[in-house]
Design an enzyme around this catalytic site. Structure first.
Site: not given
Ligand code: NAP
Length: 528
Positions: A265, A302
Site C-alpha cells: 500500500e 495514507c
C-alpha cells in the site's frame, strides 16, 4: 520490560551482529535507548527455517486455539501499559491521545480477527457432492476452502507505529489466516516494536503456538528487507510506506525464480470533489472538515486529502478563502522522522516553485525540530491538466486546491486520475448528484473507497472496509489491507476431490462440526 535491542527468532532472542542503530526522538533529534542490532544473514535464516518447519503445524492449530492466541496478544498489549505509550511518544513525536487511541484501534482490530477465526465461515467452504448417476459422466465429490499461503514478511509502517506495525493489520490477518509471520521492524520506532513483539512472542508461548510462529528482525537499511523478500521460504509480503519502497520490493519479488505476491500500500492523494450546490450552502463547514483532515497527525496518513477540486474561482467561490482561514489557525506539528520532515519540506518547496501554483495559506512558522507547517496552495484546472506531476503525493499537511472552469473539466480530470485509496464527493441533497451523474461511476473505477459528504481520514476497521485501490495506491487492487477481508491476501483456495471423509478438515466435513456457513450444492447453509 527491559529493552535489549535483540531480534526475535521465534522464541530465541539474538543480537550477534555488532552493527547497530539507535532510536531517535524526532522532537529533539537526540538518539536514546539501547542499541538495536542489525540482523545478519544467519539470523534471518534461523527465523525462516523455524517458520518453514512449523508452517504445517501452525496452519492446523484449531480456530479456538488461534482465537485465544490473538486475544492474548491484545491482552498483553494492554498490560504493557504506560511504558509502551511513553516509548512510542518519544520515538514518533505523536501525542499521548493519538497513541492511546491507536492502541485501542489495534486491540479492537486483533479482537475482530479473533472473532472472525472463531466464527470460522471466512474459509469459504464450498461443497459439491458427488452425483455418481449423472450422465454422460458422473460428478465427483469436490470440496474447497481457503488455506494458509505460508510464511509472510510484514514491513512495519512508520506512520502507524501500532495499528500498521508489528501487531498491526498485516501481521494479525496473516496469523489469523494460519501463516507464520516475520516482521521487518521499522527503524523509526524500534523500542515500540520490541515491546509489541514481546507481547506476541509471550502470547504464542503461553497459548502453545509452535516456536517460529512469529519472528521480528531489526535493520536501519534495506538489506534485511531485501533478503527476506527473496528468501525461498517466504510466500508473501505485506508493506505500507512510500511508492519507491513498495515498488522496489514488488519488483524484487518478481525477480525470484518463484515470484510471490507483494501487497504494497503505497501512494494516494485521496481527491475531494466539492460540487456546486454544496459549495453554495456549506462551504464553511466543508472547508473546516477538509482542513481538519489535511492537518490531522501532521498529515502523515495514507488517506490524507492532497487534492481538492471545485468549479469556479477564488473570486466567486468562498471555499479557498475558508480553507485558507482554517489553515492559518492550524499549528505546526513534529513529524515522525527527520527523513520524513526533510521530504515534506523538499516536496512543498518544489510544488510552490511551480509558476502556476499560488500559495493560498500557511500556518505560523515551525519552531521545533522536524516540524511541518500546514500549507495549502491553489492551481487552475487548466494548469493541473497540463502537469501530471501535480497529482503526486506530498506526505504531510499539504493540499492543492484545484479550481476547475467547468463541469466537463472536472469530469475530465476525474477520468485522468491514477488509482487512489479513496475519493470524496461533497454534494448537496439530490441536485448535485443529478447534475454530476457520471462522477461517482468514474471515481469508482479509480478507488477502493468512495466517500459521500465525508473526509477520507479515519479508516473504520470492520468487515466491509476496503483500504486498497488500483495502482499506484496498491500493487493489487483486488485486496484490502484493513478490515477482516484483508485475511484473503494470505490464503489461497484448494479443492479436495473424492477425499476420504476421515481426511477432510472440520470445515468440509458432512456434519459441519464448527457450524459455519457453507455453499453446499449452490445453496448457502450452516447446517450439516
Ligand atoms: P519507506 O521509505 O517506504 O520505508 C518503509 C519500510 O520499507 C522501511 O522499513 C524501509 O527500510 C523499507 N524499505 C524502503 N525502501 C526499501 C527498498 N528499496 N528495499 C528494501 N526495503 C525498503 O517509508 P518511511 O521510511 O516510513 O517514510 C519515507 C516516505 O514514505 C515518507 O516521506 C512518505 O513519503 C512515504 N510514506 C507514505 C505512507 C503512505 O501511507 N502513503 C506511509 C509512510 C511513509 P528502512 O527504513 O530500514 O530503510
Amino acid at each position: 520490560m527491559n529493552l535489549t535491542g535483540q531480534h526475535f527468532l521465534g522464541f530465541e532472542r539474538s543480537g550477534e551482529n555488532p552493527e547497530y542503530f539507535t532510536a531517535i526522538n524526532p522532537a529533539t533529534n537526540e538518539a536514546f535507548g539501547v542499541k538495536y542490532h542489525v540482523a545478519g544473514q544467519n539470523e534471518i535464516n534461523r527465523a525462516l527455517v523455524k517458520a518453514e518447519e512449523i508452517f504445517t503445524g501452525y496452519s492446523e492449530v484449531t480456530a479456538k486455539q488461534k482465537a485465544s492466541f490473538l486475544n492474548l496478544i491484545a491482552d498483553l498489549i494492554l498490560e504493557a501499559g504506560d511504558q509502551l505509550i511513553e516509548i512510542c511518544m518519544a520515538e514518533t513525536g505523536l501525542a499521548n491521545g493519538r497513541i492511546t487511541g491507536e492502541r485501542a484501534r489495534t486491540i479492537n482490530q486483533i479482537r475482530l480477527f479473533a472473532g472472525l477465526v472463531l466464527e470460522g465461515s471466512w474459509v469459504e467452504a464450498t461443497i459439491d457432492t458427488a452425483i455418481p448417476e449423472r450422465q454422460p459422466a458422473p460428478r465427483p465429490d469436490i470440496r474447497s476452502m481457503l488455506i494458509p499461503i505460508g510464511p509472510v514478511v510484514v514491513f512495519g509502517a512508520s506512520n502507524f507505529p501500532l495499528a500498521f506495525s508489528v501487531a498491526g493489520g498485516d501481521t494479525i490477518s496473516a496469523l489469523a489466516g494460519g501463516n507464520p509471520v516475520i516482521v521487518k521492524a521499522h527503524p523509526a520506532h524500534p523500542g515500540t516494536s520490541e515491546i509489541i513483539a514481546n507481547c506476541i512472542s509471550e502470547a504464542a508461548k503461553r497459548s502453545g503456538m509452535p516456536d517460529g510462529t512469529f519472528s521480528m528482525l531489526y535493520d536501519s537499511g534495506y538489506n534485511t528487507g531485501r533478503l527476506l523478500v527473496v528468501h525461498p521460504q517466504i510466500r508473501a509480503v505485506a508493506f505500507t510506506g512510500s511508492f519507491a519502497g513498495g515498488k522496489a520490493l514488488y519488483d524484487l519479488a518478481q525477480t525470484r525464480p518463484d515470484p510471490i505476491p507483494v501487497f504494497a500500500e503505497m501512494s494516494s492523494v485521496n481527491p475531494i470533489f466539492v460540487l456546486p450546490e454544496a459549495l453554495k450552502t456549506s462551504a464553511g463547514s466543508i472547508a473546516k472538515a477538509i482542513a481538519g483532515s489535511v492537518t490531522l497527525g501532521a498529515g502523515q496518513f495514507c488517506t490524507n486529502p492532497g487534492l481538492v477540486f471545485f468549479i469556479g474561482d477564488e473570486n466567486t467561490v468562498k471555499l479557498p478563502e475558508f480553507l485558507g482561514e482554517e489553515i492559518r489557525k492550524s499549528i505546526p506539528q513534529t513529524m515522525l522522522t527527520p527523513g520524513i520532515a526533510g521530504n515534506y519540506h523538499k516536496d512543498v518547496s518544489h510544488a510552490l516553485a511551480d509558476k502556476n501554483i499560488n500559495l493560498l495559506m500557511e500556518s505560523a512558522e515551525a519552531s521545533g525540530q522536524n516540524q511541518a507547517k500546514p500549507v495549502i496552495a491553489l492551481v487552475s484546472g487548466a494548469a493541473f491538466e497540463q502537469n501530471k506531476n501535480l497529482s503526486s503525493e506530498v506526505f504531510g499537511p499539504f493540499s492543492l486546491v484545484v479550481s476547475c472552469d467547468s463541469k466537463d473539466q472536472m469530469l475530465r480530470i476525474a477520468r485522468s486520475l491514477h488509482g487512489q485509496l479513496t475519493a470524496s464527493i461533497f454534494h448537496d441533497a439530490d441536485k448535485d448528484l443529478d447534475d454530476f451523474t457520471l462522477l461517482p461511476g468514474i471515481l469508482k473505477t479509480k478507488v477502493g473507497r468512495l466517500i459521500f459528504n465525508g473526509i477520507p481520514t479515519g479508516v473504520e476497521v470492520c468487515h466491509a472496509m476496503i483500504h486498497g485501490g488500483p495502482f499506484p495506491a496498491t500493487t493489487d487492487s483486488r485486496f484490502t489491507s484493513v478490515g477482516t477481508s484483508s485475511i484473503k491476501r494470505f490464503v489461497r483456495p484448494v479443492a479436495l476431490q473424492d477425499c476420504a471423509h476421515s481426511l477432510l478438515p472440520p470445515e468440509l466435513r458432512d456434519d459441519n462440526p464448527m457450524g459455519i456457513m457453507r455453499l453446499i450444492n449452490g445453496k448457502r447453509s450452516n447446517q450439516s
